[in-house]
Design a protein around this motif. Structure first.
Motif, mmCIF file in Angstrom:
data_model
loop_
_atom_site.group_PDB
_atom_site.id
_atom_site.type_symbol
_atom_site.label_atom_id
_atom_site.label_comp_id
_atom_site.label_asym_id
_atom_site.label_seq_id
_atom_site.Cartn_x
_atom_site.Cartn_y
_atom_site.Cartn_z
ATOM 1 N N GLU A 57 0.833 -1.209 0.000
ATOM 2 C CA GLU A 57 0.000 0.000 0.000
ATOM 3 C C GLU A 57 0.863 1.252 0.000
ATOM 4 O O GLU A 57 0.553 2.234 -0.680
ATOM 5 N N ALA A 58 1.943 1.235 0.761
ATOM 6 C CA ALA A 58 2.832 2.387 0.827
ATOM 7 C C ALA A 58 3.471 2.666 -0.535
ATOM 8 O O ALA A 58 3.538 3.816 -0.977
ATOM 9 N N VAL A 59 3.936 1.628 -1.218
ATOM 10 C CA VAL A 59 4.545 1.789 -2.539
ATOM 11 C C VAL A 59 3.535 2.386 -3.510
ATOM 12 O O VAL A 59 3.838 3.341 -4.245
ATOM 13 N N ARG A 60 2.333 1.870 -3.514
ATOM 14 C CA ARG A 60 1.303 2.381 -4.420
ATOM 15 C C ARG A 60 0.959 3.835 -4.120
ATOM 16 O O ARG A 60 0.778 4.639 -5.035
ATOM 17 N N GLU A 61 0.879 4.184 -2.858
ATOM 18 C CA GLU A 61 0.573 5.566 -2.476
ATOM 19 C C GLU A 61 1.697 6.513 -2.886
ATOM 20 O O GLU A 61 1.451 7.607 -3.392
ATOM 21 N N LEU A 62 2.933 6.109 -2.662
ATOM 22 C CA LEU A 62 4.070 6.937 -3.064
ATOM 23 C C LEU A 62 4.070 7.177 -4.574
ATOM 24 O O LEU A 62 4.300 8.304 -5.034
ATOM 25 N N LYS A 63 3.799 6.135 -5.335
ATOM 26 C CA LYS A 63 3.770 6.282 -6.790
ATOM 27 C C LYS A 63 2.655 7.233 -7.227
ATOM 28 O O LYS A 63 2.843 8.026 -8.148
ATOM 29 N N LYS A 64 1.504 7.173 -6.560
ATOM 30 C CA LYS A 64 0.411 8.109 -6.859
ATOM 31 C C LYS A 64 0.837 9.551 -6.621
ATOM 32 O O LYS A 64 0.380 10.464 -7.295
ATOM 33 N N GLN A 65 1.730 9.741 -5.653
ATOM 34 C CA GLN A 65 2.215 11.070 -5.307
ATOM 35 C C GLN A 65 3.384 11.514 -6.194
ATOM 36 O O GLN A 65 3.961 12.571 -5.976
ATOM 37 N N GLY A 66 3.736 10.694 -7.182
ATOM 38 C CA GLY A 66 4.809 11.060 -8.103
ATOM 39 C C GLY A 66 6.205 10.710 -7.633
ATOM 40 O O GLY A 66 7.192 11.185 -8.188
#
Length: 91
Positions: free
Chosen positions: A26-35
């Protein structure tokens, strides 16, 4: 802050942003969403030596534990894989 983070960070928790109570995928996906570019740090056949890469900014590095490393599903979600070769028996 989590006492384990404070103990491990040796004072860096005041300067380095971190989150807890979230799973790694979840953390990886959230970071990627944030660029944020996300690299997994793991010894695999696809990993490039860290010193042979151009480091993007912002960048998050995902490290695994000493026994099992980074989960395979997390590695697949990472933008790239790098390794930091070490000397020793395990590698």
């Amino acid at each position: 802050p989590n006492p384990k983070v404070l103990k491990t960070a040796l004072g860096a928790a005041e300067y380095v942003p971190y989150v807890s109570n979230i799973n790694t995928l979840e953390a990886v996906r959230e970071l990627k969403k944030q660029g944020v570019t996300v690299w997994g740090v793991e010894t695999t056949s696809k990993s490039k030596p860290l010193w042979k890469t151009q480091i993007p900014r912002p960048l998050a590095l995902v490290f695994g534990n000493e026994l099992v490393g980074v989960d395979a599903e997390v590695l697949q979600e990472c933008d790239d894989l790098v390794c930091i070769p070490t000397l020793g028996v395990k590698n």
